[in-house]
Design a protein around this motif. Structure first.
Motif, PDB file in Angstrom:
ATOM      1  N   THR A  66      -2.604   3.911  38.644  1.00  0.00           N
ATOM      2  CA  THR A  66      -2.593   3.719  39.942  1.00  0.00           C
ATOM      3  C   THR A  66      -1.379   2.822  39.870  1.00  0.00           C
ATOM      4  OG1 THR A  66      -3.517   2.085  40.269  1.00  0.00           O
ATOM      5  CG2 THR A  66      -4.622   3.927  40.416  1.00  0.00           C
ATOM      6  N   THR A  67      -0.019   3.139  39.517  1.00  0.00           N
ATOM      7  CA  THR A  67       0.898   1.529  40.307  1.00  0.00           C
ATOM      8  C   THR A  67       1.744   2.348  41.799  1.00  0.00           C
ATOM      9  OG1 THR A  67       2.223   1.761  37.449  1.00  0.00           O
ATOM     10  CG2 THR A  67       2.852   1.206  39.167  1.00  0.00           C
ATOM     11  N   GLY A  68       1.552   1.189  41.802  1.00  0.00           N
ATOM     12  CA  GLY A  68       2.743   1.553  43.440  1.00  0.00           C
ATOM     13  C   GLY A  68       1.732   1.447  44.405  1.00  0.00           C
ATOM     14  N   GLN A  69       0.174   2.239  44.678  1.00  0.00           N
ATOM     15  CA  GLN A  69      -0.473   2.122  45.691  1.00  0.00           C
ATOM     16  C   GLN A  69      -1.058   0.703  46.067  1.00  0.00           C
ATOM     17  OE1 GLN A  69      -4.232   4.253  43.893  1.00  0.00           O
ATOM     18  NE2 GLN A  69      -3.164   5.968  43.432  1.00  0.00           N
ATOM     19  N   PRO A  70      -1.382   0.722  46.792  1.00  0.00           N
ATOM     20  CA  PRO A  70      -1.440  -0.581  48.115  1.00  0.00           C
ATOM     21  C   PRO A  70      -2.808  -1.558  47.581  1.00  0.00           C
ATOM     22  CG  PRO A  70      -2.648   1.042  48.986  1.00  0.00           C
ATOM     23  CD  PRO A  70      -1.764   1.820  48.046  1.00  0.00           C
ATOM     24  N   VAL A  71      -2.951  -2.604  47.661  1.00  0.00           N
ATOM     25  CA  VAL A  71      -3.765  -3.820  47.225  1.00  0.00           C
ATOM     26  C   VAL A  71      -4.322  -3.931  47.849  1.00  0.00           C
ATOM     27  CG1 VAL A  71      -2.474  -3.659  44.681  1.00  0.00           C
ATOM     28  CG2 VAL A  71      -2.182  -5.025  46.729  1.00  0.00           C
ATOM     29  N   MET A  72      -4.305  -3.460  49.271  1.00  0.00           N
ATOM     30  CA  MET A  72      -5.069  -4.993  50.949  1.00  0.00           C
ATOM     31  C   MET A  72      -4.699  -3.600  51.572  1.00  0.00           C
ATOM     32  SD  MET A  72      -5.326  -7.611  51.550  1.00  0.00           S
ATOM     33  CE  MET A  72      -5.768  -8.946  52.613  1.00  0.00           C
ATOM     34  N   VAL A  73      -5.970  -3.556  52.232  1.00  0.00           N
ATOM     35  CA  VAL A  73      -6.319  -2.250  53.199  1.00  0.00           C
ATOM     36  C   VAL A  73      -4.920  -2.686  53.941  1.00  0.00           C
ATOM     37  CG1 VAL A  73      -8.648  -3.100  53.950  1.00  0.00           C
ATOM     38  CG2 VAL A  73      -7.278  -4.492  54.712  1.00  0.00           C
ATOM     39  N   GLU A  74      -4.780  -1.340  55.072  1.00  0.00           N
ATOM     40  CA  GLU A  74      -2.930  -1.273  55.217  1.00  0.00           C
ATOM     41  C   GLU A  74      -4.139  -1.777  56.837  1.00  0.00           C
ATOM     42  OE1 GLU A  74      -1.261   0.143  54.179  1.00  0.00           O
ATOM     43  OE2 GLU A  74      -1.701   1.320  52.939  1.00  0.00           O
ATOM     44  N   ASP A  75      -4.918  -1.572  57.670  1.00  0.00           N
ATOM     45  CA  ASP A  75      -4.966  -2.404  59.289  1.00  0.00           C
ATOM     46  C   ASP A  75      -4.772  -3.385  58.831  1.00  0.00           C
ATOM     47  OD1 ASP A  75      -6.013  -2.850  61.160  1.00  0.00           O
ATOM     48  OD2 ASP A  75      -8.166  -2.688  60.690  1.00  0.00           O
ATOM     49  N   PRO A  76      -3.267  -3.805  60.304  1.00  0.00           N
ATOM     50  CA  PRO A  76      -2.776  -4.767  60.067  1.00  0.00           C
ATOM     51  C   PRO A  76      -3.817  -5.904  60.624  1.00  0.00           C
ATOM     52  CG  PRO A  76      -1.588  -3.037  61.564  1.00  0.00           C
ATOM     53  CD  PRO A  76      -2.827  -2.237  60.785  1.00  0.00           C
ATOM     54  N   LYS A  77      -4.170  -5.118  61.742  1.00  0.00           N
ATOM     55  CA  LYS A  77      -5.386  -6.197  61.925  1.00  0.00           C
ATOM     56  C   LYS A  77      -6.208  -7.528  60.873  1.00  0.00           C
ATOM     57  CE  LYS A  77      -9.142  -5.968  65.159  1.00  0.00           C
ATOM     58  NZ  LYS A  77     -10.192  -4.788  65.699  1.00  0.00           N
ATOM     59  N   TYR A  78      -6.272  -6.857  59.744  1.00  0.00           N
ATOM     60  CA  TYR A  78      -6.887  -7.458  58.647  1.00  0.00           C
ATOM     61  C   TYR A  78      -6.334  -8.094  57.470  1.00  0.00           C
ATOM     62  CZ  TYR A  78     -10.938  -6.176  61.085  1.00  0.00           C
ATOM     63  OH  TYR A  78     -11.959  -5.785  61.902  1.00  0.00           O
ATOM     64  N   ALA A  79      -5.265  -7.923  57.586  1.00  0.00           N
ATOM     65  CA  ALA A  79      -3.933  -7.371  56.404  1.00  0.00           C
ATOM     66  C   ALA A  79      -3.117  -8.249  56.735  1.00  0.00           C
ATOM     67  CB  ALA A  79      -3.723  -6.510  56.010  1.00  0.00           C
ATOM     68  N   LEU A  80      -2.365  -9.421  55.781  1.00  0.00           N
ATOM     69  CA  LEU A  80      -0.792 -10.658  56.180  1.00  0.00           C
ATOM     70  C   LEU A  80      -0.515  -9.470  55.872  1.00  0.00           C
ATOM     71  CD1 LEU A  80      -1.882 -14.480  54.950  1.00  0.00           C
ATOM     72  CD2 LEU A  80      -1.488 -13.179  57.281  1.00  0.00           C
ATOM     73  N   PRO A  81       1.024  -9.449  57.210  1.00  0.00           N
ATOM     74  CA  PRO A  81       1.534  -8.061  57.193  1.00  0.00           C
ATOM     75  C   PRO A  81       2.329  -8.367  55.799  1.00  0.00           C
ATOM     76  CG  PRO A  81       2.337  -9.771  58.936  1.00  0.00           C
ATOM     77  CD  PRO A  81       0.686 -10.179  57.980  1.00  0.00           C
ATOM     78  N   GLY A  82       3.224  -7.156  54.539  1.00  0.00           N
ATOM     79  CA  GLY A  82       4.486  -8.224  54.002  1.00  0.00           C
ATOM     80  C   GLY A  82       3.475  -7.600  52.770  1.00  0.00           C
ATOM     81  N   GLN A  83       5.133  -7.063  51.344  1.00  0.00           N
ATOM     82  CA  GLN A  83       4.246  -7.037  50.590  1.00  0.00           C
ATOM     83  C   GLN A  83       5.009  -8.543  49.657  1.00  0.00           C
ATOM     84  OE1 GLN A  83       2.206  -5.255  48.523  1.00  0.00           O
ATOM     85  NE2 GLN A  83       1.226  -4.013  50.206  1.00  0.00           N
ATOM     86  N   LEU A  84       4.454  -9.068  49.179  1.00  0.00           N
ATOM     87  CA  LEU A  84       5.196 -10.439  49.024  1.00  0.00           C
ATOM     88  C   LEU A  84       5.637 -10.163  47.527  1.00  0.00           C
ATOM     89  CD1 LEU A  84       2.425 -13.431  49.868  1.00  0.00           C
ATOM     90  CD2 LEU A  84       3.596 -12.404  50.760  1.00  0.00           C
ATOM     91  N   THR A  85       6.919 -11.099  48.038  1.00  0.00           N
ATOM     92  CA  THR A  85       7.337 -11.063  46.449  1.00  0.00           C
ATOM     93  C   THR A  85       8.056 -12.456  46.146  1.00  0.00           C
ATOM     94  OG1 THR A  85       9.605 -10.467  47.328  1.00  0.00           O
ATOM     95  CG2 THR A  85       8.507  -8.519  46.182  1.00  0.00           C
ATOM     96  N   VAL A  86       7.839 -12.895  44.801  1.00  0.00           N
ATOM     97  CA  VAL A  86       8.046 -14.214  45.034  1.00  0.00           C
ATOM     98  C   VAL A  86      10.085 -14.825  44.576  1.00  0.00           C
ATOM     99  CG1 VAL A  86       8.019 -16.527  42.755  1.00  0.00           C
ATOM    100  CG2 VAL A  86       6.368 -14.370  43.010  1.00  0.00           C
TER     101      VAL A  86
END
Lengths: 434, 185, 229
Positions: free
Chosen positions: A306-326
């Protein structure tokens, strides 16, 4: 204690110990009241045990808890639902991931939210690694308390490997706040899978050592066998779950009976033992670590797929936007998202601001989610009144429930068995007192 | 022209205080008192990876009467506070306190009815160690800072008495911990 | 002032049980919220709206069986949400219901996994709720029983004679909410010190935080900050 109606009372808080011993010898009465804890090396934290003894035999035991009561449940009522994850993780600090999963699943239940598949796999992976590290602390400190110090040193050696992986993924060794309502905070880093492979290989190489050291060790068996027994009837009376119930021979495991996070699709066995005693619980813990490792390996394959699939719901009402990187400063950040909200979209900036300061709303209602923590059934009861903050959160900690059974396990036994009994219940006082 | 010039080679001069401080660093024993999350990191501090045994400090004393270092490792609840004070009182002088973690130092994220907002309300603290929980490396660092600092240069005899009295006087005139403002500037 | 929102929560005293309607002004979570900043929109909702039959899943079976065993007990207030069954039980009948839940072969809830309290200051006459989570290992089922009592008369019969494992759970609920479980063998404080005053997790008990000062700026404790909900 100054009530002398029950007999002479000596208070060992000063004066000459010899006087106390002499007085005791003169009376020929063997009854002693001992206060064990809350600062005592072998009570798994700040547990207080008040023992009444006849010689070395325990006639009565009363546990006293609350020395680590932190008011976490109340504090959460003043924080948003997303922030709650940061609080619950500090309850049972030896198995923090389980607190987070139970809490987040309860919030998701209120939201009728379905988390992405990869997030579920990561949750299972983290839970099972955490189950291993929690059992390692349980058998390690349990071993240390009966003099098997090697158990603790090698237990912490393996635990460090698991914590290294946790740290590589979410940045902290403990108190992760990694599981969030809607998924997990951040995907595995680029070198996540090779690292996981390293952990799996290391555990394969070393997990058998615990059984090899202790299973047939005569001293270990002498201390553990037939000690702190709790048979199936007693387990039902005390509402026992987890290794305590399974040591009485009942194969009850919420991962099998009421599956969550997709556990029904993993291949593993529920370990039981038939001796009702501390030795059985030890054997179950050691065997469960191997079963957990089996699940971790299955997670590895699924994560690869499942590499590359989302790890957070897509709904922007609940997910903090943006894929974080360090970033270079070591903090998680998303340059792309910053560009978006600062450069092009005022609405996105407002939304982000409201998400962080205000949080999302959860419809009024209540939910109870129970999961199988390393210690037993960990339940989370969340009540919402439709606002952005929990109206009430209550964690049902297995240790809290199990400590009630300590008197039944210890009364009539020797004082040295008390230490074994408490260790075999594996209470973590952060979870017990919350 | 002092006595130094008349000494044969291989002889060093120092103060008794300096020698005792130097010796004390080597026999520095923490009391076993785990409170919360930090206690697990404190155990990791003694376990193989971080291995406090490398400098002879893996021995945690179960009895406070044999210990000279109290590591307040975690959140201090209102119910636990008197117990910690009693453990501290039972320790023989000289003794030191490390406040390990954000909760012990300031109450941390638990700013509520149940938690004492900093263990410096109940015991005098020598080293504040930030983190939630601090890594064992940080505890090692705190330990060494304490050893090289106050332990090595701990006054003895009349100097000790004078220092203690001065500290007591300062504490008597100082506002209570709750009222102290602007310390972070 | 613990709940900054308490002023917005006005109660309508028409209900007889825990179905009282709660009126809220301002922003809320269900339906379109008043995000205009005007704050003039008023909306009321029921905290525990009744669910009509069929309840679905195994829920009808449990409720029917309880009705059959205890025909005189009012068990009509049933809430089904999120695949969970909640039955409101009149406190006078709690022990009968619990005993039936445990002993009847078709119900057989062996374990009461948790007792916890919830405080609803806006539900007049039934401010305090005790929530029992029962688990049937035989049938692999769960049910939630909810019992209410008034703040002025915080008495609920103890479940310890039926479910011994609730001993500490009830002590904790007493400690945190002040619900007195009649018949409990030793109802004393368990988490807070014995001489503590008040019941900390009630909504009218302040969080008890202190203002935090950092470099001259003072941050009030979380319960005294501006809130949105």
């Amino acid at each position: 204690m100054t009530d002398e109606s029950v007999g002479t009372v000596y208070v060992a808080q000063g004066g000459d110990w010899d006087d106390i011993v002499r007085g005791q010898a003169d009376r020929g009465d063997e009854k002693i009241v001992i206060n064990m804890g809350p600062q005592h090396p072998s009570t798994h934290g700040v547990l207080r045990l008040i023992l009444e003894m006849d010689g070395e035999t325990v006639t009565s035991l009363r546990p006293g808890i609350g020395f680590l009561h932190t008011g976490i449940e109340k504090n959460m009522e003043y924080r948003t639902f997303a922030q709650g994850s940061t609080f619950v993780t500090r309850m049972d600090y030896v198995a923090p991931i389980f607190n987070e999963v139970a809490y987040c699943m309860a919030v998701e239940k209120l939201l009728d939210m379905k988390v992405p598949e990869r997030a579920d796999v990561i949750r299972v992976l983290f839970m099972e690694l955490n189950r291993i590290s929690s059992h390692l602390v349980a058998v390690g400190t349990g071993g240390m308390e009966i003099g098997a110090l090697t158990m603790m040193t090698i237990g912490f050696r393996e635990r460090e490997m698991i914590l290294d992986f946790f740290e590589a993924v979410c940045g902290t060794r403990m108190n992760h706040a990694y599981i969030r309502p809607g998924g997990v905070a951040i995907d595995l880093p680029d070198d996540g899978l090779p690292r996981l492979k390293g952990v799996i290989d290391w555990l394969h190489k070393h997990l058998w050592e615990y059984g090899a050291f202790c299973n047939e060790n005569p001293i270990f068996k002498g201390r553990m066998k037939g000690v702190a027994t709790l048979n199936l009837t007693q387990c039902m009376v005390y509402g026992a779950s987890g290794p305590v119930l399974r040591a009485a021979g009942y194969p009850w495991d919420l991962r099998k009976s009421q599956p969550y996070c997709g556990y029904e699709t993993y291949d593993f066995d529920v370990i039981t033992w038939d001796t009702n005693d501390a030795y059985g619980r030890f054997r179950i813990r050691v065997a469960e670590m191997t079963e957990s490792l089996k699940i971790v390996e299955q997670c590895y394959d699924r994560l690869e797929a499942t590499t590359g699939q989302p790890v957070m719901v897509e709904d922007p009402k609940y997910a903090l936007p943006g894929q974080l990187t360090v970033g270079a400063d070591g903090q998680g950040n998303s340059n792309e998202h910053i560009k978006h909200i600062m450069g092009s979209s005022m609405e996105a900036l407002i939304h982000h601001f409201k998400m962080v300061t205000e949080g999302f709303r959860v419809p009024a209602g209540q939910a109870y989610v129970a999961i199988e923590s390393p210690k037993g059934e960990l339940g989370c009861h969340v009540v919402s009144d439709g606002g952005t903050r929990p109206y009430r959160v209550h964690m049902r900690d297995p240790g809290f429930n199990h400590l009630q059974a300590a008197p039944a396990m210890c009364e009539g036994a020797m004082i040295s068995d008390v230490v074994v009994a408490v260790a075999s219940l594996d209470p973590v006082l952060g979870g017990v007192d919350r | 022209m002092g006595i130094e010039d008349k000494l044969p080679s291989g002889v060093l001069l120092t103060t008794v205080e300096g020698v005792i401080g130097w010796l004390r660093q080597a026999s520095f024993w923490p009391a076993t008192m785990g409170l919360a999350c930090c206690a697990i990191e404190m155990m990791a501090f003694g376990a193989p990876r971080f291995d406090a045994g490398r400098w002879g400090q893996e021995v945690f004393r179960a009895s406070p009467r044999q210990a000279d270092l109290l590591i307040v490792s975690g959140r201090v609840s209102q119910k636990m506070a008197p117990v910690i004070r009693q453990v501290y009182d039972q320790m023989p002088n000289p003794k030191w306190v490390i406040s390990m973690g954000a909760c012990a130092s300031s109450g941390g994220m638990f700013n509520n009815y149940a938690i004492v907002q900093g263990c410096d309300h109940i015991v005098p603290v020598d080293v504040y160690l930030p983190g939630c929980p601090p890594r064992p490396d940080m505890l090692i660092d705190a330990m060494f800072k304490l050893r090289k600092g106050d332990v090595a240069h701990h006054a003895i005899g009349p100097n000790r008495i004078a220092e203690d009295e001065a500290a007591e006087q300062a504490a008597l005139v100082a506002p209570s911990t709750l009222e102290m403002k602007g310390l972070m500037r | 002032m613990t709940e900054p929102n308490a002023a917005d929560l006005a109660e309508v005293s028409d209900g007889t049980s825990a179905e009282q309607r709660v009126t809220r002004k301002g922003m809320w979570g269900q339906g379109p919220g008043d995000t205009s900043g005007y704050g003039g929109i008023v909306r009321s909702f029921e905290r525990f709206p009744r669910t009509d039959r069929p309840y679905g899943s195994y829920f009808d079976e449990i409720v029917d069986r309880l009705h059959g065993l205890l025909p005189s007990v009012d068990l009509d207030h049933v809430v089904v949400a999120h695949d969970e069954l909640t039955i409101f039980v009149p406190k006078a009948d709690l022990l009968d219901v619990l005993t039936a839940c445990r002993d009847d072969a078709l119900l057989r809830f062996e374990v009461c996994v948790s007792v916890s309290g919830v405080h609803f200051p806006d539900l007049v006459g039934e401010e305090l709720h005790a929530v029992y989570h029962l688990l049937s290992i035989t049938h692999n089922r769960r049910v939630r029983l909810q019992v209410t009592c008034a703040d002025s008369d915080p008495h609920i019969p103890s479940s310890v004679p039926t479910y011994p494992m609730t001993d500490w759970h009830e002590r904790e609920t007493y400690d945190m909410f002040g619900i007195i479980f009649d018949g409990h063998p030793a109802l004393t404080r368990i988490l807070m010190p014995d001489d503590w005053e008040g019941f900390p997790q009630r909504k009218d008990y302040p969080l008890g935080g202190i203002p935090v000062e950092y470099k001259g700026a003072v941050v009030p404790p979380p319960d005294q900050r501006r809130s949105y909900s």
